[in-house]
Design an enzyme around this catalytic site. Structure first.
Site, PDB file in Angstrom:
ATOM      1  N   GLU A 142       0.803  -1.228   0.000  1.00 53.33           N
ATOM      2  CA  GLU A 142       0.000   0.000   0.000  1.00 53.33           C
ATOM      3  C   GLU A 142       0.839   1.283   0.000  1.00 53.33           C
ATOM      4  OE1 GLU A 142      -2.921  -0.142   3.124  1.00 53.33           O
ATOM      5  OE2 GLU A 142      -4.309  -1.233   1.846  1.00 53.33           O
ATOM      6  N   GLU A 313      -6.898  -7.511  -0.612  1.00 56.94           N
ATOM      7  CA  GLU A 313      -7.402  -7.597   0.761  1.00 56.94           C
ATOM      8  C   GLU A 313      -8.883  -7.265   0.736  1.00 56.94           C
ATOM      9  OE1 GLU A 313      -5.169  -5.066   3.386  1.00 56.94           O
ATOM     10  OE2 GLU A 313      -3.239  -5.779   2.652  1.00 56.94           O
TER      11      GLU A 313
HETATM   12  C1  GAL Z   1      -4.660  -2.419   4.869  1.00 58.94           C
HETATM   13  C2  GAL Z   1      -3.245  -2.960   5.055  1.00 58.94           C
HETATM   14  C3  GAL Z   1      -3.221  -4.194   5.924  1.00 58.94           C
HETATM   15  C4  GAL Z   1      -4.068  -3.985   7.138  1.00 58.94           C
HETATM   16  C5  GAL Z   1      -5.468  -3.664   6.715  1.00 58.94           C
HETATM   17  C6  GAL Z   1      -6.434  -3.500   7.853  1.00 58.94           C
HETATM   18  O1  GAL Z   1      -4.640  -1.064   4.628  1.00 58.94           O
HETATM   19  O2  GAL Z   1      -2.656  -3.268   3.820  1.00 58.94           O
HETATM   20  O3  GAL Z   1      -1.894  -4.465   6.298  1.00 58.94           O
HETATM   21  O4  GAL Z   1      -3.534  -2.954   7.890  1.00 58.94           O
HETATM   22  O5  GAL Z   1      -5.457  -2.467   5.992  1.00 58.94           O
HETATM   23  O6  GAL Z   1      -7.712  -3.153   7.404  1.00 58.94           O
END
Ligand code: GAL
Length: 656
Positions: A142, A313
C-alpha cells in the site's frame, strides 16, 4: 476467478501452520499472501538472514496445494536499519522525521533506503523466486497508506532539485513557469529550491504541484527497482502491488504500467465511515458500504492493471481503523466478493485468515477469531466458493465471462486531484467526490463504466465523460475533437496550464474549439447556499459567456440566468458542481443521442456485465424484485440467484 487469503505465519506457532494450510485448501482458497511485514524475522540483524521459518512456511503452504503470493517486506524497515541509517526515515510536513513504531516510515527518496530495499528484495527473490509454490509477487504494501508519499527529507530535497533541473533545464524557465516574479520568489539556481513546506502563508501552487509530480515519480521508480529484480530472479510470476482506496497521492496508472496486474485493498465499511458522505448516507449503508465507491475502485484499478486486477485484501468483518467499525450485513462479504468478480477481478483475497490477538490490529476481524474458531466471514467465503463453481460450470459450457470494453469511458486524472487539493478555491471541491457523482449517475442508468487515463484511445466508446480535467493537453483536445460519440465535460476543465497558470483566453483553454465558451469568472458557494433554479447549484458555479456566433444551446440556467448546461449537440459542458437531476438529464440526453439504452435504478441496486453474464447486487437491507427495474428479466436464465434479491443479495443471468 479464484479466492485467496492473507496469512502471517510469523504470528502463529509453527505447529499450527499445516492445519491452517489444509483448512485454507478445504475452504476452497487458491492463493495465500505472506511476508509483507516480516523483515525483522527474515533479517533479524544486518546481513544475517533467517530463512528457516519462512522456508518451512512456504513448503507447508505449498504442500497443501496453495499458490503463494510472496511479498517484498519493504513497508516495514526494521529497527536496526533505522538506528544505523536515520536518513531512511521520511520527514513530515512539520519538518520532523517520522518515528519507528508502526509502518511505512521510510522516505522514497532515501538513497540508503533504495539500496536496502533492493538488497532485501534480491535476497527474498533469490530464495523463493523459482520456488514452485510461489505464483506471484506483491511489491511492498500500500504505497501512500498513512499519507506517506510526500516526504520532506534532505534526500527528497536533493532529488527534487535534480528532477526540476531535468524538467526545466533553465532556471529562468522555472521562474517563468511558476510565476516567481510574484512576491519576489525568484531563484537564481536549482540549488536554491527547497521543498514547499514551512512557508509563512501558502507556498506557490506550481511549486507544490511539481513537488507532488516529483513525489509520484519517486513512488513509480522505487517500485520499478523492485520489479527489475523480481523479473530477473523470478521469471513467469505475476508482479502486483496492492493499491488503496481513496488514495490519489501518486499516479497509479504510472505504477500500474510496470506491473503485470493491479490489485487493491477493499474495505467498504471502513471507507464509508471515513468518507465525506452525509450522515444519513452513512447510516443507510453502514453495513453495506457505499454502492458506488467499491465498484468505482474496481473499475479504476482494472484500468491501472490494463485489464488485469485482483482484490488483494477484502474486508471480512469489522475493521479497527475507522471512527466506527460496524459489522457487515449478513451476506455482504459474499456480495462484495462476487461484485469484484462481476467487475473482472481474477482473485479476491480476504484479509486475514485469523484475527491477531496482539498489537495495532487486534480489533480487526478475520475469517477466524483469535481463538481459532470460525468467524462470520468464513461461511460467506464458503458461499462465494459455491457461486464461483456455478459460474465456472457455465464457462465450461461455453458462456463467455471475459470482460469487454464498456460503451462508456470516464477519464480519471490523478493530476486533477492534486491541483484541486493544492488550490481548491472552495473547501468542498473534492475531485474524488466529483468523479463519484458522475460515476454514480452513470450507474443509476444501469451503465457499465471503464475508467481511462487522459490520453487513452477513445475508439469504440459511445459516451466519454470527463468529470474535470483542469489541464487539457493539445493531444487530448484533438482526440476529443476526433471522437464521434457523446462527450460530457465537467466544471474547471481546461482551466489551467500544466505550469498551473490560467490559460490564454481563459477557461476552457484548448477545449475552446470544441466548446465555444469563455469562463469569465468562477465562484464557490459555502455549505447551506443553493443558487436558485430548476437545478439548484451548490458548491461551484461558473459565469460562462457562450460565443454568440457559435452553434451552441443552453439547456439549463440558474434562476438568475447563468448557463449551467451548454451543448453543441455532441459535446455537453456542465458549468457547475452537478446536482443529481441536472447530471441525470445531461447523461440521458447524451446516451439517447448515441442510442445507448438506459435504465432507472434505485440507489441501492447496481448492475455489472462480465462477458455474457450480467450481475445485480442489492446494496439494501431490504429485499427487492429485479422485475420492477429490469424489463424482460423474468425470461432470463439465472446462474446465481433469481429475480428476488434478498438483503445483500446477488443475482447473475445470461445476457449475451
Ligand atoms: C490495509 C493494510 C493491511 C491492514 C489492513 C487493515 O490497509 O494493507 O496491512 O492494515 O489495511 O484493514
Amino acid at each position: 476467478m479464484k479466492l485467496g487469503v492473507c496469512y502471517y505465519p510469523e504470528h502463529w506457532p509453527e505447529a499450527q501452520w499445516a492445519q491452517d494450510a489444509s483448512a485454507m485448501a478445504e475452504l476452497g482458497l487458491t492463493f495465500v499472501r505472506i511476508a509483507e511485514f516480516a523483515w525483522s524475522r527474515i533479517e533479524p540483524d544486518p546481513g544475517r538472514y533467517d530463512w528457516g521459518w519462512l522456508d518451512q512456511a512456504v513448503d507447508t503452504l505449498g504442500a497443501a496445494g496453495l499458490r503463494i503470493v510472496m511479498c517484498t517486506p519493504t513497508a516495514t524497515p526494521p529497527k536496526w536499519l533505522i538506528d544505523a541509517h536515520p536518513d531512511v526515515l521520511a520527514v513530515g510536513v512539520d519538518g520532523r522525521p517520522r518515528r519507528f513504531g508502526s509502518r511505512r516510515h521510510y522516505c522514497f527518496s532515501s538513497r540508503t533506503y533504495r539500496a536496502h530495499s533492493q538488497q532485501i528484495t534480491r535476497a527474498v527473490a533469490e530464495r523463493y523466486g523459482r520456488h514452485p509454490a510461489v505464483a506471484a509477487w506483491q511489491t511492498d504494501n500500500e504505497y501512500g497508506c498513512h499519507d506517506t508519499v510526500l516526504s520532506y527529507s534532505q534526500s527528497a530535497a536533493a532529488a527534487f532539485r535534480a528532477w526540476l533541473s531535468a524538467r526545466y533545464v533553465s532556471i529562468d524557465d522555472l521562474n517563468r513557469g511558476w510565476g516567481n516574479v510574484f512576491w519576489s520568489q525568484e531563484y537564481r539556481s536549482f540549488e536554491q529550491i527547497d521543498p514547499p513546506i514551512g512557508t509563512v502563508t501558502e507556498a506557490n501552487p506550481a511549486h507544490r504541484l511539481d513537488y507532488q509530480r516529483f513525489a509520484s515519480d519517486e513512488v513509480a521508480s522505487f517500485n520499478r527497482e523492485q520489479i527489475g529484480i523480481l523479473r530477473e530472479l523470478s521469471p513467469d510470476r505475476d508482479i502486483l502491488h496492492n493499491f488503496m482506496g481513496a488514495t490519489l497521492s501518486f499516479d497509479h496508472f504510472k505504477v500500474g504500467a510496470d506491473l503485470d496486474a493491479a490489485s487493491w485493498d477493499s474495505y467498504p465499511l471502513g471507507f464509508l465511515q471515513q468518507g465525506a458522505w452525509p450522515e444519513d448516507t452513512k447510516l443507510r449503508f453502514m453495513r453495506q458500504g457505499h454502492p458506488d465507491f467499491t465498484a468505482l475502485h474496481h473499475d479504476l484499478y482494472r484500468a491501472c492493471g490494463r485489464g488485469r486486477w485482483w482484490v488483494m485484501e477484502q474486508q471480512p468483518g469489522p475493521v479497527n481503523w475507522a471512527k466506527w467499525n460496524p459489522a457487515p450485513l449478513p451476506g455482504m462479504v459474499r456480495a462484495w466478493t462476487l461484485e469484484a468478480f462481476a467487475h473482472g477481478a481474477e482473485v479476491v483475497s480476504y484479509f486475514r485468515w485469523r484475527q491477531a490477538p496482539f498489537a495495532q490490529e487486534q480489533m480487526h476481524a478475520g475469517l477466524h477469531t483469535p481463538d481459532g474458531a470460525r468467524a462470520a466471514a468464513w461461511d460467506e467465503a464458503a458461499a462465494a466458493v459455491k457461486a464461483l463453481h456455478a459460474l465456472a460450470d457455465k464457462r465450461a459450457a461455453g458462456t463467455c465471462l471475459d470482460m469487454r470494453p464498456a460503451p462508456v469511458a470516464l477519464v480519471f486524472d490523478y493530476a486533477a486531484h492534486w491541483m484541486f487539493d493544492i488550490q481548491p478555491q472552495g473547501a468542498d471541491f473534492d475531485y474524488l467526490q466529483l468523479v463519484l457523482t458522475f460515476y454514480g449517475a452513470l450507474r443509476r442508468l444501469g451503465l457499465d463504466v471503464d475508467m481511462i487515463p487522459p490520453g487513452a484511445p477513445l475508439t469504440g466508446r459511445r459516451l466519454v465523460v470527463a468529470p474535470s480535467l483542469p489541464v487539457v493537453e493539445p493531444s487530448l483536445a484533438s482526440a476529443f475533437e476526433a471522437f464521434e460519440g457523446s462527450l460530457v465535460i465537467g466544471p474547471r476543465s481546461g482551466s489551467k496550464t500544466s505550469a498551473f497558470q490560467i490559460p490564454d483566453g481563459l477557461s476552457p483553454g484548448p477545449l475552446r474549439r470544441l466548446l465555444p465558451i469563455r469562463v469569465a469568472a468562477v465562484e464557490s458557494l459555502p455549505p447551506g447556499w443553493a443558487e436558485a433554479g430548476a437545478h439548484p447549484v451548490r458548491r461551484w458555479l461558473e459565469h460562462v459567456e457562450p460565443n454568440p456566433n457559435a452553434d451552441l444551446s443552453v439547456d439549463a440556467r440558474t434562476a438568475a440566468g447563468k448557463p449551467i448546461w451548454l451543448n453543441t449537440g455532441r459535446v455537453h459542458y456542465i458549468a457547475a458542481w452537478p446536482d443529481g437531476d441536472l447530471l441525470d438529464a445531461v447523461l440521458r440526453r447524451a446516451c439517447g443521442d448515441v442510442g445507448l439504452p438506459v435504465l432507472d435504478l434505485p440507489d441501492h441496486l447496481r448492475l455489472r456485465r462480465r462477458g455474457d453474464v450480467r450481475f445485480a447486487l442489492n446494496y439494501d437491507a431490504a429485499p427487492l424484485d429485479l422485475a420492477a427495474h429490469i424489463p424482460g428479466i423474468a425470461e432470463r436464465e439465472f446462474v446465481i440467484g433469481d429475480t428476488r434479491l434478498g438483503p445483500a443479495g446477488v443475482a447473475a443471468w445470461i445476457d449475451p
